[in-house]
Motif scaffolding. Structure first.
Motif, mmCIF file in Angstrom:
data_model
loop_
_atom_site.group_PDB
_atom_site.id
_atom_site.type_symbol
_atom_site.label_atom_id
_atom_site.label_comp_id
_atom_site.label_asym_id
_atom_site.label_seq_id
_atom_site.Cartn_x
_atom_site.Cartn_y
_atom_site.Cartn_z
ATOM 1 N N UNK A 11 0.033 5.048 -5.735
ATOM 2 C CA UNK A 11 0.779 6.713 -4.600
ATOM 3 C C UNK A 11 -0.514 7.584 -5.416
ATOM 4 N N UNK A 12 -1.040 7.984 -6.273
ATOM 5 C CA UNK A 12 -2.140 8.186 -6.667
ATOM 6 C C UNK A 12 -3.394 7.997 -6.046
ATOM 7 N N UNK A 13 -3.658 7.685 -5.417
ATOM 8 C CA UNK A 13 -4.962 7.749 -4.132
ATOM 9 C C UNK A 13 -4.564 7.830 -2.780
ATOM 10 N N UNK A 14 -3.276 7.383 -2.597
ATOM 11 C CA UNK A 14 -3.175 7.738 -1.736
ATOM 12 C C UNK A 14 -2.452 9.632 -1.335
ATOM 13 N N UNK A 15 -2.160 10.257 -3.073
ATOM 14 C CA UNK A 15 -1.630 11.282 -2.640
ATOM 15 C C UNK A 15 -3.926 12.071 -2.680
ATOM 16 N N UNK A 16 -3.573 11.627 -3.559
ATOM 17 C CA UNK A 16 -5.970 12.742 -3.200
ATOM 18 C C UNK A 16 -6.498 12.790 -2.116
ATOM 19 N N UNK A 17 -5.786 11.608 -1.508
ATOM 20 C CA UNK A 17 -6.610 11.872 -0.564
ATOM 21 C C UNK A 17 -5.634 12.384 0.584
ATOM 22 N N UNK A 62 0.826 -1.539 -0.259
ATOM 23 C CA UNK A 62 -0.040 -0.407 0.183
ATOM 24 C C UNK A 62 0.763 1.594 -0.081
ATOM 25 N N UNK A 63 -0.038 2.103 -0.020
ATOM 26 C CA UNK A 63 1.164 3.907 -0.429
ATOM 27 C C UNK A 63 0.030 4.678 0.445
ATOM 28 N N UNK A 64 0.952 4.845 1.074
ATOM 29 C CA UNK A 64 0.896 6.098 2.622
ATOM 30 C C UNK A 64 0.826 7.801 1.942
#
Length: 103
Positions: free
Chosen positions: A54-60, A32-34
């Motif tokens: 990465x994109x999902x983690x950064x967007x959140x 997973x990415x954080x």
């Protein structure tokens, strides 16, 4: 850091967000990415996110940080408005208060 939780693929970058310069740091732990977003000065974390990529983690994390910054700016604006009204409100309501008190 516990065994097996090493950060991999760490990427940090700075960008403006709601008029504030922030640092976005994303990394992989396991599968997973954080991501964390901090406001550089004073360096407090104002957003966190995680996800399968990465994109999902950064967007959140960026969305959370953006919301906090907007709320902070709105609160500061409201406080300035209240402060600017206080002297006028105090002088106009002072007479009304005395009249009510004397009844």
């Amino acid at each position: 850091m516990a065994i097996g939780t090493a950060r991999h693929d760490v990427i940090s970058r700075q960008l403006p967000l709601e008029g504030v310069q922030v640092q976005v740091t994303s990394y992989r732990i396991g599968e997973r990415y954080s991501c964390t977003v901090d406001n550089i000065d004073p360096g407090a974390v104002i957003g966190r996110g995680s996800g399968p990529d990465r994109d999902t983690a950064e967007e959140a994390a960026i969305n959370q940080a953006s919301m906090k910054l907007c709320l902070s700016q709105a609160s500061q604006s409201l406080n300035r408005s209240i402060q600017s009204l206080r002297p006028a409100a105090a002088s106009s309501s002072s007479g009304e208060f005395k009249a009510l008190r004397n009844k």
